[in-house]
Write a protein that holds these residues in place. Sequence first.
Motif, PDB file in Angstrom:
ATOM      1  N   THR A   1      79.987  85.656  23.239  1.00 34.93           N
ATOM      2  CA  THR A   1      78.662  86.232  23.047  1.00 34.93           C
ATOM      3  C   THR A   1      78.299  86.153  21.571  1.00 34.93           C
ATOM      4  O   THR A   1      79.084  86.595  20.726  1.00 34.93           O
ATOM      5  CB  THR A   1      78.645  87.712  23.482  1.00 34.93           C
TER       6      THR A   1
ATOM      7  N   LEU B   1      76.802  87.201  18.057  1.00 39.98           N
ATOM      8  CA  LEU B   1      76.494  88.448  17.346  1.00 39.98           C
ATOM      9  C   LEU B   1      75.439  88.113  16.304  1.00 39.98           C
ATOM     10  O   LEU B   1      75.707  87.371  15.369  1.00 39.98           O
ATOM     11  CB  LEU B   1      77.737  89.016  16.662  1.00 39.98           C
TER      12      LEU B   1
ATOM     13  N   THR C   1      73.260  90.701  14.911  1.00 45.18           N
ATOM     14  CA  THR C   1      72.939  91.839  14.042  1.00 45.18           C
ATOM     15  C   THR C   1      74.165  92.729  13.838  1.00 45.18           C
ATOM     16  O   THR C   1      75.114  92.701  14.614  1.00 45.18           O
ATOM     17  CB  THR C   1      71.827  92.710  14.669  1.00 45.18           C
TER      18      THR C   1
ATOM     19  N   GLU D   1      74.099  95.867  14.247  1.00 45.77           N
ATOM     20  CA  GLU D   1      74.079  96.849  15.332  1.00 45.77           C
ATOM     21  C   GLU D   1      74.881  96.345  16.523  1.00 45.77           C
ATOM     22  O   GLU D   1      75.639  97.107  17.143  1.00 45.77           O
ATOM     23  CB  GLU D   1      72.640  97.171  15.758  1.00 45.77           C
ATOM     24  N   GLN D   2      74.734  95.066  16.856  1.00 45.62           N
ATOM     25  CA  GLN D   2      75.528  94.482  17.947  1.00 45.62           C
ATOM     26  C   GLN D   2      77.011  94.539  17.602  1.00 45.62           C
ATOM     27  O   GLN D   2      77.844  94.860  18.441  1.00 45.62           O
ATOM     28  CB  GLN D   2      75.115  93.031  18.207  1.00 45.62           C
TER      29      GLN D   2
ATOM     30  N   LEU E   1      78.442  98.027  18.020  1.00 46.40           N
ATOM     31  CA  LEU E   1      78.702  98.351  19.433  1.00 46.40           C
ATOM     32  C   LEU E   1      80.021  97.748  19.907  1.00 46.40           C
ATOM     33  O   LEU E   1      80.780  98.392  20.625  1.00 46.40           O
ATOM     34  CB  LEU E   1      77.551  97.873  20.315  1.00 46.40           C
ATOM     35  N   VAL E   2      80.304  96.527  19.497  1.00 45.11           N
ATOM     36  CA  VAL E   2      81.566  95.887  19.859  1.00 45.11           C
ATOM     37  C   VAL E   2      82.735  96.628  19.192  1.00 45.11           C
ATOM     38  O   VAL E   2      83.749  96.883  19.833  1.00 45.11           O
ATOM     39  CB  VAL E   2      81.563  94.388  19.464  1.00 45.11           C
TER      40      VAL E   2
END
Length: 167
Positions: free
Chosen positions: A151, A153, A155, A157-158, A161-162
């Motif tokens: 996937t 990335l 940003t 923010e992403q 989250l990870v």
Amino acid sequence: MNAQRNAGKSGKPRGGFRRTPIRARVGLAMRRSMNFGPLGDVEQMMQYEGLSMAPISTGDASLSVGGVTVLPTAQMSDIEQGSVAGLVIPGGAPDPAAEEKVAKMITTARANGMTVLAFGEGVLQAARAMDIDPASLAEAPGAVIDSEGATPLMTREQLALVAQTLG
């Protein structure tokens, strides 16, 4: 008298800086000119999320970058034994001698169910190591490779989250 006055004080400042407790350790493949591209200082963000980065040597025992020596605090065996919660592959200057070792780190981490986070040039290297089409991640400054596939990335923010799911 002075002892009575100070008896209720702990010596620590109120409202002072409190470091986030470390809940997991992630391996960091050491590379010359390590960088995380447009995502900025990823190490500081990971620490905020309770992750500690443990450098793993991809060549010599230590790495000197800009007058700073980085010593490895983890090894390949930590990936093999599951002593780290994930693996981080930063961007950096290509090193043909280390390419094979980094690819082995990536495949071993995935074989053990670990999440791999890659940045900059490390994205293409991780994609090649996992036989993923590099074109699908070519424009991404970062990528996460886990049980669900690769996937991009885009940003911080992403990435945060990870990072919250690791450990």
